[in-house]
Design a protein around this motif. Structure first.
Motif, short mmCIF file in Angstrom:
data_model
loop_
_atom_site.label_atom_id
_atom_site.label_comp_id
_atom_site.label_asym_id
_atom_site.label_seq_id
_atom_site.Cartn_x
_atom_site.Cartn_y
_atom_site.Cartn_z
N LEU A 255 0.83 -1.21 0.00
CA LEU A 255 0.00 0.00 0.00
C LEU A 255 0.86 1.26 0.00
CD1 LEU A 255 -3.35 0.24 0.73
CD2 LEU A 255 -2.22 -1.93 0.27
N ARG A 256 1.94 1.21 0.77
CA ARG A 256 2.82 2.35 0.82
C ARG A 256 3.41 2.61 -0.58
NH1 ARG A 256 6.10 0.52 4.99
NH2 ARG A 256 4.28 0.48 6.37
N PHE A 257 3.88 1.54 -1.18
CA PHE A 257 4.45 1.64 -2.54
C PHE A 257 3.42 2.21 -3.52
CE2 PHE A 257 5.10 -0.15 -6.77
CZ PHE A 257 6.42 0.20 -7.02
N ALA A 258 2.22 1.69 -3.43
CA ALA A 258 1.17 2.13 -4.34
C ALA A 258 0.89 3.61 -4.15
CB ALA A 258 -0.10 1.32 -4.10
N ASN B 53 3.53 5.62 -5.74
CA ASN B 53 3.68 5.43 -7.19
C ASN B 53 2.33 5.22 -7.86
OD1 ASN B 53 6.82 4.99 -7.49
ND2 ASN B 53 6.14 3.79 -5.71
N ARG B 54 1.47 6.19 -7.65
CA ARG B 54 0.12 6.00 -8.18
C ARG B 54 0.09 5.75 -9.68
NH1 ARG B 54 -3.78 10.20 -5.10
NH2 ARG B 54 -2.70 10.16 -3.10
N ASN B 55 0.89 6.51 -10.40
CA ASN B 55 0.88 6.31 -11.85
C ASN B 55 1.26 4.89 -12.21
OD1 ASN B 55 -0.02 8.70 -12.81
ND2 ASN B 55 2.02 9.64 -12.92
N LEU B 56 2.28 4.42 -11.51
CA LEU B 56 2.72 3.06 -11.78
C LEU B 56 1.62 2.06 -11.53
CD1 LEU B 56 6.36 2.85 -10.54
CD2 LEU B 56 5.43 2.21 -12.75
N VAL B 57 0.92 2.24 -10.44
CA VAL B 57 -0.15 1.31 -10.13
C VAL B 57 -1.22 1.35 -11.21
CG1 VAL B 57 -2.01 0.78 -8.53
CG2 VAL B 57 0.27 1.34 -7.67
N VAL C 56 -7.96 -3.98 -6.03
CA VAL C 56 -8.14 -3.15 -4.84
C VAL C 56 -7.11 -2.03 -4.84
CG1 VAL C 56 -7.88 -3.09 -2.34
CG2 VAL C 56 -9.27 -4.87 -3.42
N LEU C 57 -5.91 -2.39 -5.19
CA LEU C 57 -4.84 -1.40 -5.26
C LEU C 57 -5.22 -0.28 -6.23
CD1 LEU C 57 -2.59 -2.10 -3.47
CD2 LEU C 57 -1.21 -2.73 -5.44
N ALA C 58 -5.62 -0.68 -7.42
CA ALA C 58 -5.93 0.31 -8.45
C ALA C 58 -7.11 1.18 -8.02
CB ALA C 58 -6.26 -0.40 -9.76
N TRP C 59 -8.03 0.56 -7.35
CA TRP C 59 -9.20 1.30 -6.89
C TRP C 59 -8.80 2.30 -5.80
CZ3 TRP C 59 -11.16 0.77 -1.82
CH2 TRP C 59 -12.40 1.38 -1.57
N TRP C 60 -7.98 1.83 -4.91
CA TRP C 60 -7.61 2.65 -3.77
C TRP C 60 -6.78 3.87 -4.18
CZ3 TRP C 60 -2.82 3.23 -0.95
CH2 TRP C 60 -2.96 3.92 0.26
N VAL C 61 -5.83 3.66 -5.09
CA VAL C 61 -4.99 4.81 -5.45
C VAL C 61 -5.78 5.86 -6.21
CG1 VAL C 61 -2.83 3.48 -5.54
CG2 VAL C 61 -4.15 3.82 -7.63
N GLU C 62 -6.88 5.49 -6.80
CA GLU C 62 -7.71 6.47 -7.49
C GLU C 62 -8.18 7.53 -6.51
OE1 GLU C 62 -7.56 7.34 -10.51
OE2 GLU C 62 -6.97 5.26 -10.77
#
Lengths: 211, 211, 211, 211
Positions: free
Chosen positions: C106-109, C112-116, C170-176
């Motif tokens: 989660l921290r990484f995400a 690095n939102r773009n990356l996710v 979930v990751l992609a959703w969360w970083v949005e």
DNA sequence: AATGAATGAGGGTTCATTCAT
DNA sequence: TATGAATGAACCCTCATTCAT
């Protein structure tokens, strides 16, 4: 239904006619531009523009630039051959036949200078195509030379290459400026240089020699 | 001062030598790549890489790609001519001279296949260059033909074109696979097809004819 | 010579540094634009422009658009994995380890939102690449599931797919919009849904259950 | 008038039927081609050709390519939902209902592999559409999770995302090669991974646990 | 003199969409 | 309603050439 059919038919006819016309213009434009700038120098867009159509239209008619080039070259070759054969058919002997072929060739070249430039001119970028064109011509040439060369010290492969090159280059040279030599001069010179004419000359010295 | 001069001289000499060496390698690389890929297919960067120098170095030695091409072609032509002339010098008569020239030509071609491909091979992209090369060769050819053709029905311009094309193509064809014909077969066939040899044959029928 | 060497060295260093810098900027620009517009939507020219270099420069660094995309994806994957492993190394038991991995993820995400977005976002145009990415992740996942699943009615292949999809989405959703849930909520929910945690929970009910 | 009306009606009926048929075929062709080549890879002309109509006809039925895509996706979704609901209606309890839904889902997926690939496969180019599809599914999902999750440490939003991703990916994976797992294995694994089943298992441990 | 990273114009080609028939 | 030829914007990519080091 017959109404619809009629409508459809008429419509198809118009569309097809338009399509053929576009194609014809692309070929004409291609012939000219390939002759002027070569295969690489001519761009598909420029050909399209000169044909009066959009850039993309080019690719509705030809898979790519090479294909148009091929098309032009082989169509020309076929026509040339047909005309030569027709001219040859009326000849009573081989020397006369050859002379008739050459005359026809010159006439064709004169009428289709651009084509000759594309086919035989310098800037021979025909690349792979060149192979095909020559492969289409040379075997027959070699065969005829083999038959006709008799006991002479002629290697048929070498002679075929020489003959093909001789004729094609002279043609390309001549169409650049037909004033350089009269049609007769070109034909007679080519005849004198033809490997088989020596033999023919021996057989009928009076006809070929006494000028 | 003389010390310094010496130093500078020595230094310049080394630099000049290095420069000449780089140039030599660019020419060698160019010869090979032009032969393999043609004028358009070969890229200046690739030539530089194959010569073991950086891309930009190319342009320290040649204005552009064309210039290297020219250089290669004319250097080759000059060497060829020198060797031919040397071979011809020892000949007692014109037929022997011509035969010697052809033999030398074939030897040269065999030793420099890449060059022959560049000069005369298909994919003759020499473009404008082609003009120059031929302009350098043809006038002399024509002149000699004019002198030698006597009363024969030969148009010198036509015959010159024919001869140049004949020889160059046969050469290019032969180096592609020298097994196709022996050197003697090529030479003798070319001789038989040479416009002037016919005249010579007439003059000395025994030598040229009786084989 | 040592002078020259020094000069060359310095020069190479500067060039190489510049090159690396350009590459870095292309990667950054690519990451952002791929995330925003997808693999197809982003154009190589736009990436170059955003990186502040000319269009052609793109192709000095990457064979094509796909290659930059690959590069971005696999570099990200590698970094993520390294950070996860580092975080996991300090964990005394498997549940703690998994929690640590998720927190690190989660921290990484978050950083690095773009990356996710590129990696896991909708518009998963990774195409063939997608295969490779998942092929790099799934086998290990499946293996661990197979070991850990015990007697449970879990098909490891199915569970591996499910787990990978669950986490990545979930990751992609969360970083949005990270405001949607706290990091802890996400981690704990993912833990509860992890196939193996159920088993672990059974083993140590107190730790995982009593909230 | 009534006569005329009748005629018009009949005529309109035929036209309308034909129109609907054309539309149906475009949808079928679109489904197949989108599945095979993706949203970007499939071209409107190719879809038209496969449907047996002219390129322009496509645009008589759909505003653009996206619209056809939307249409396909939502029609599929609607059918899937209807079948799931029908299957669920007969279930005595929630676990049974969920199992029935999953079985129906698998059956549907098996019968409509192309559709599944379009909807959930990698190459998720649904782009903006993806949003809509998920917006249509997720809220209900979240709601049900909120109701059912009881005191558990589950964040409903996170869990909804996880669940949707899990199911859709497993489906896409499975239809690629149904031999990978039996329908039962897939259903049971998905059940075990479902957030609510844990709760259900607690309530009815005998049914869900004892296998 | 040599390097090699960077430039940027220009080419071939594709394809969603329009429109005359 | 259907046709299908035509459009033309846009994209990817190449490479001869320049220039800061």
């Amino acid at each position: 239904m017959s109404f619809n059919e009629l409508y459809v038919r008429k419509s198809e006819g118009a569309a097809a006619r338009s399509r053929r016309e576009t194609r014809r213009r692309l070929i004409a434009a291609g012939t000219e531009l390939f002759a002027r700038r070569g295969l690489y120098g001519a761009t598909s867009s420029e050909i399209a523009r000169q044909a009066g159509v959009a850039a993309g239209t080019f690719y509705l008619h030809f898979k790519d630039k090479q294909e148009l080039f091929r098309e032009i070259v082989f169509a020309a070759l076929a026509e040339l051959r047909a005309r030569e054969d027709a001219a040859a058919a009326r000849a009573p002997d081989r020397l006369t036949e050859l002379r008739a072929r050459y005359h026809e060739l010159l006439r064709f070249a004169d009428e289709n200078r651009n084509l000759v430039r594309v086919l035989f001119g310098r800037r021979h970028e025909a690349a792979d195509l060149g192979e095909d064109v020559l492969d289409a011509i040379l075997p027959g040439l070699e065969e005829r030379l083999r038959e006709g060369s008799g006991s002479a010290r002629l290697h048929p492969g070498v002679a075929a290459q020489a003959l093909a090159a001789m004729v094609s280059r002279v043609l390309a040279w001549w169409v650049e400026d037909p004033g350089r030599a009269s049609r007769d001069e070109v034909v007679e010179t080519l005849l004198r240089l033809h490997p088989l004419v020596r033999t023919l000359e021996r057989a009928h010295p009076t006809e070929a020699e006494e000028t």
